[in-house]
Design an enzyme around this catalytic site. Structure first.
Site, PDB file in Angstrom:
ATOM      1  N   ASN A 134      49.161   0.270 -19.893  1.00 58.48           N
ATOM      2  CA  ASN A 134      47.812  -0.262 -19.015  1.00 58.48           C
ATOM      3  C   ASN A 134      47.138   1.076 -18.503  1.00 58.48           C
ATOM      4  OD1 ASN A 134      48.055  -3.113 -19.448  1.00 58.48           O
ATOM      5  ND2 ASN A 134      49.929  -2.696 -18.269  1.00 58.48           N
ATOM      6  N   SER A 149      45.110   7.668  -7.320  1.00 55.32           N
ATOM      7  CA  SER A 149      45.682   7.029  -6.249  1.00 55.32           C
ATOM      8  C   SER A 149      46.495   8.017  -5.339  1.00 55.32           C
ATOM      9  CB  SER A 149      46.805   6.029  -6.850  1.00 55.32           C
ATOM     10  OG  SER A 149      47.867   5.769  -5.788  1.00 55.32           O
ATOM     11  N   TYR A 156      54.440   5.323 -11.503  1.00 56.38           N
ATOM     12  CA  TYR A 156      53.009   4.820 -11.441  1.00 56.38           C
ATOM     13  C   TYR A 156      52.122   5.972 -11.121  1.00 56.38           C
ATOM     14  CZ  TYR A 156      48.777   3.075  -8.533  1.00 56.38           C
ATOM     15  OH  TYR A 156      47.861   2.915  -8.323  1.00 56.38           O
ATOM     16  N   LYS A 169      48.904   7.997 -13.000  1.00 55.75           N
ATOM     17  CA  LYS A 169      47.662   8.405 -12.139  1.00 55.75           C
ATOM     18  C   LYS A 169      47.369   9.810 -12.410  1.00 55.75           C
ATOM     19  CE  LYS A 169      46.091   4.368 -11.125  1.00 55.75           C
ATOM     20  NZ  LYS A 169      44.961   3.766 -11.892  1.00 55.75           N
TER      21      LYS A 169
HETATM   22  N1  NAI Z   1      44.019  -1.283  -3.925  1.00 61.73           N
HETATM   23  C1  NAI Z   1      44.379  -0.077  -3.433  1.00 61.73           C
HETATM   24  O1  NAI Z   1      44.555   0.426  -2.421  1.00 61.73           O
HETATM   25  C2  NAI Z   1      44.402   1.012  -4.491  1.00 61.73           C
HETATM   26  C3  NAI Z   1      44.148   0.846  -5.937  1.00 61.73           C
HETATM   27  N2  NAI Z   1      44.319   1.876  -6.715  1.00 61.73           N
HETATM   28  C4  NAI Z   1      43.827   1.801  -8.142  1.00 61.73           C
HETATM   29  O2  NAI Z   1      42.804   1.179  -8.286  1.00 61.73           O
HETATM   30  C5  NAI Z   1      42.570   0.227  -9.517  1.00 61.73           C
HETATM   31  C6  NAI Z   1      42.532  -1.060  -8.968  1.00 61.73           C
HETATM   32  O3  NAI Z   1      43.210  -1.819  -8.092  1.00 61.73           O
HETATM   33  P1  NAI Z   1      43.136  -2.796  -7.406  1.00 61.73           P
HETATM   34  O4  NAI Z   1      41.932  -3.510  -7.589  1.00 61.73           O
HETATM   35  O5  NAI Z   1      43.994  -2.692  -6.235  1.00 61.73           O
HETATM   36  O6  NAI Z   1      44.435  -3.658  -8.582  1.00 61.73           O
HETATM   37  P2  NAI Z   1      44.296  -5.255  -8.985  1.00 61.73           P
HETATM   38  O7  NAI Z   1      45.428  -5.736  -9.635  1.00 61.73           O
HETATM   39  O8  NAI Z   1      43.901  -6.122  -7.830  1.00 61.73           O
HETATM   40  O9  NAI Z   1      43.311  -5.076 -10.072  1.00 61.73           O
HETATM   41  C7  NAI Z   1      43.275  -4.645 -11.458  1.00 61.73           C
HETATM   42  C8  NAI Z   1      42.627  -5.282 -12.452  1.00 61.73           C
HETATM   43  O10 NAI Z   1      42.612  -4.554 -13.725  1.00 61.73           O
HETATM   44  C9  NAI Z   1      42.907  -5.704 -14.698  1.00 61.73           C
HETATM   45  N3  NAI Z   1      43.776  -5.151 -15.850  1.00 61.73           N
HETATM   46  C10 NAI Z   1      45.010  -4.583 -15.434  1.00 61.73           C
HETATM   47  N4  NAI Z   1      45.450  -4.105 -16.490  1.00 61.73           N
HETATM   48  C11 NAI Z   1      44.574  -4.242 -17.475  1.00 61.73           C
HETATM   49  C12 NAI Z   1      44.028  -3.927 -18.877  1.00 61.73           C
HETATM   50  N5  NAI Z   1      45.246  -3.309 -19.766  1.00 61.73           N
HETATM   51  N6  NAI Z   1      43.075  -4.357 -19.483  1.00 61.73           N
HETATM   52  C13 NAI Z   1      42.039  -5.058 -18.722  1.00 61.73           C
HETATM   53  N7  NAI Z   1      42.087  -5.147 -17.692  1.00 61.73           N
HETATM   54  C14 NAI Z   1      43.365  -4.910 -16.904  1.00 61.73           C
HETATM   55  C15 NAI Z   1      43.734  -6.793 -13.771  1.00 61.73           C
HETATM   56  O11 NAI Z   1      43.512  -7.733 -14.642  1.00 61.73           O
HETATM   57  C16 NAI Z   1      43.366  -6.729 -12.406  1.00 61.73           C
HETATM   58  O12 NAI Z   1      42.029  -7.713 -12.260  1.00 61.73           O
HETATM   59  C17 NAI Z   1      44.063   0.440 -10.077  1.00 61.73           C
HETATM   60  O13 NAI Z   1      43.756   1.380 -11.132  1.00 61.73           O
HETATM   61  C18 NAI Z   1      44.708   1.065  -9.022  1.00 61.73           C
HETATM   62  O14 NAI Z   1      45.899   1.879  -9.585  1.00 61.73           O
HETATM   63  C19 NAI Z   1      44.567   3.002  -6.206  1.00 61.73           C
HETATM   64  C20 NAI Z   1      44.907   3.347  -5.065  1.00 61.73           C
HETATM   65  C21 NAI Z   1      44.973   2.283  -4.094  1.00 61.73           C
HETATM   66  O1  LIG Z   2      47.940   3.171  -5.334  1.00 58.10           O
HETATM   67  C1  LIG Z   2      48.140   2.202  -4.720  1.00 58.10           C
HETATM   68  O2  LIG Z   2      48.301   2.532  -3.261  1.00 58.10           O
HETATM   69  C2  LIG Z   2      48.109   1.223  -2.456  1.00 58.10           C
HETATM   70  C3  LIG Z   2      48.784   1.959  -1.087  1.00 58.10           C
HETATM   71  O3  LIG Z   2      49.945   2.433  -1.241  1.00 58.10           O
HETATM   72  P1  LIG Z   2      51.237   1.820  -0.435  1.00 58.10           P
HETATM   73  O4  LIG Z   2      52.337   2.564  -0.807  1.00 58.10           O
HETATM   74  O5  LIG Z   2      50.903   1.793   0.849  1.00 58.10           O
HETATM   75  O6  LIG Z   2      51.442   0.315  -0.603  1.00 58.10           O
HETATM   76  C4  LIG Z   2      48.990   0.201  -2.764  1.00 58.10           C
HETATM   77  O7  LIG Z   2      48.965  -0.809  -1.745  1.00 58.10           O
HETATM   78  C5  LIG Z   2      48.085  -0.086  -4.279  1.00 58.10           C
HETATM   79  O8  LIG Z   2      48.872  -1.440  -4.567  1.00 58.10           O
HETATM   80  C6  LIG Z   2      48.542   0.955  -5.225  1.00 58.10           C
HETATM   81  O9  LIG Z   2      47.620   0.466  -6.339  1.00 58.10           O
END
Ligand code: NAI
Ligand SMILES: O=C1O[C@H](COP(=O)(O)O)[C@@H](O)[C@H](O)[C@H]1O
Length: 262
Positions: free
Chosen positions: A90, A115, A152, A156
Site C-alpha cells: 500500500n 510521517s 511503517y 514513509k
Molecule cells: N493521521 C495522522 O496523524 C497521520 C497520517 N499520516 C499519513 O497520512 C495519510 C493519511 O492518513 P489517515 O487519513 O490518518 O489514515 P486513514 O486510514 O484515516 O486514511 C487512509 C485512507 O487511504 C485509503 N487507502 C489505504 N490504502 C489504500 C490503497 N492501497 N489504495 C487506495 N486507498 C487506500 C483508506 O481506505 C483510507 O480511506 C497516510 O499515508 C498516513 O500514513 C502521517 C502522519 C500522521
Molecule cells: O504516522 C502516524 O502518526 C500518528 C501519530 O503517531 P503516534 O505514534 O503518536 O500514534 C498516528 O496517530 C497515525 O496513525 C500515523 O499514521
C-alpha cells in the site's frame, strides 16, 4: 490552480480535514479504495470525479490522474504497527505507482503524506521526555537523515526517496510533509509527545493548500501546528510554502472544536 487536484486517501482522517476546509478551493478528483460517503463529498463534485480504486492499480490511477496539475497523496496504511506486507504494497508500491502516473500525466506538483515515524528513532531515551517540553530547544528540521520508528516509518522514508528520484529525473516538484499527530477538535490528552506534534484540522488543510499553491523543487517539511511544545521546526514550511498555522496545543481551552474549527 486551474486544473484538477487529485486527492488519494480522500476517505480518511487527513482527507476529511482537507475536504472540510478546502472543499471549494480546487477542482477535485477524489480517489480511495473505500467508497466516499455522499456526506463527505464536497458540493459540486460529481460522481465522475470520484474513483473507488486501489493506488496499486496502474490503469485506474492513470484514469484518475489524467489532466491533473497537482496530487496530494495520502492513501496508504497509516498504522505505526502495520506489517511489512501491507506497507510494501500500500505505501511503497502504491506511492511508486502514483509518482510514475504523475510523471506520465504531466503533473507539476506532488505532495506526499510522510510521517513523524520516518524519524521516530531520534526520540532516544536520553532525549525523552524532555524534548517534548516547551523549554527544550531540540529541533528536527527536515535536513536530517531518516531514522524510522518502525516498518511503517521505513515505508514513509522510502516514499520520500521515491520523491527525490522522480524530482531529480523527471523534474516533478515534490514536497514531503512529515505529518505529526492529526487529531480532530483538540490536541491529544495526557500525551506529551502527541501534544508536541499536534496538527489541527484547519492547519492541516492550510498546509496542504500551500503545497498545491506554492513553488518549490524538492522539500521535506514538518506538518504540525505552532505548538509551544515542539521538537520539529516549522521554519522551512513557513519559508518555502508560506505555511502560517493558527493553532497551538498549549492554547487548548478544554472544549471540543468541530465544524470548521481546529
Ligand atoms: N493521521 C495522522 O496523524 C497521520 C497520517 N499520516 C499519513 O497520512 C495519510 C493519511 O492518513 P489517515 O487519513 O490518518 O489514515 P486513514 O486510514 O484515516 O486514511 C487512509 C485512507 O487511504 C485509503 N487507502 C489505504 N490504502 C489504500 C490503497 N492501497 N489504495 C487506495 N486507498 C487506500 C483508506 O481506505 C483510507 O480511506 C497516510 O499515508 C498516513 O500514513 C502521517 C502522519 C500522521
Ligand atoms: O504516522 C502516524 O502518526 C500518528 C501519530 O503517531 P503516534 O505514534 O503518536 O500514534 C498516528 O496517530 C497515525 O496513525 C500515523 O499514521
Amino acid at each position: 490552480m486551474d486544473e484538477p487536484v487529485l486527492l488519494t486517501g480522500a476517505n480518511g482522517r487527513v482527507g476529511k480535514a482537507i475536504l472540510r476546509h478546502l472543499g471549494d478551493s480546487f477542482e477535485w478528483r477524489l480517489l480511495d479504495r473505500a467508497p466516499l460517503s455522499a456526506a463527505r463529498r464536497p458540493e459540486g463534485i460529481d460522481e465522475g470525479d470520484v474513483y473507488v480504486a486501489d493506488v496499486t492499480d496502474r490503469e485506474a490511477v492513470r484514469e484518475a490522474i489524467a489532466g491533473c496539475e497537482a496530487v496530494i497523496h495520502l492513501a496508504g496504511d497509516p498504522r505505526p504497527e502495520a506489517p511489512w506486507d501491507s506497507v510494501l504494497q500500500n505505501n511503497i508500491d502504491g506511492t511508486q505507482t502514483m509518482f510514475e502516473a504523475a510523471v506520465e500525466a504531466g503533473v507539476e506538483k506532488f505532495a506526499f503524506a510522510s510521517s513523524n515515524h520516518a524519524v521516530g528513532a531520534y526520540e532516544t531515551e536520553s532525549r525523552t521526555p524532555e524534548m517534548y517540553r516547551p523549554e527544550d530547544d531540540y529541533r528536527l528540521d527536515g535536513t536530517e537523515l531518516p531514522r524510522p520508528s518502525n516498518l511503517y516509518g521505513v515505508s514513509k522514508a522510502t516514499g520520500e526517496v521515491l520523491g527525490r528520484y522522480y524530482h531529480d529525473h523527471h523534474d516533478l516538484s515534490v514536497v514531503n510533509v512529515r505529518i505529526g499527530n492529526l487529531t480532530e477538535g483538540h490536541p491529544p490528552i495526557d500525551y506529551e509527545r502527541g501534544q508536541a506534534m499536534w496538527l489541527s484540522y484547519r492547519d492541516c488543510a492550510h498546509l496542504f493548500e500551500r503545497c498545491v499553491l506554492a513553488d518549490y523543487d524538492y522539500e521535506i517539511v514538518y506538518g504540525i501546528s505552532d505548538n509551544d511544545r515542539k521538537y520539529y521546526s516549522i521554519d522551512r514550511a513557513r519559508e518555502v510554502l508560506g505555511y502560517d498555522p493558527q493553532d497551538n496545543s498549549a492554547e487548548w481551552d478544554g472544549k471540543e472544536h468541530v465544524d470548521g474549527e481546529r
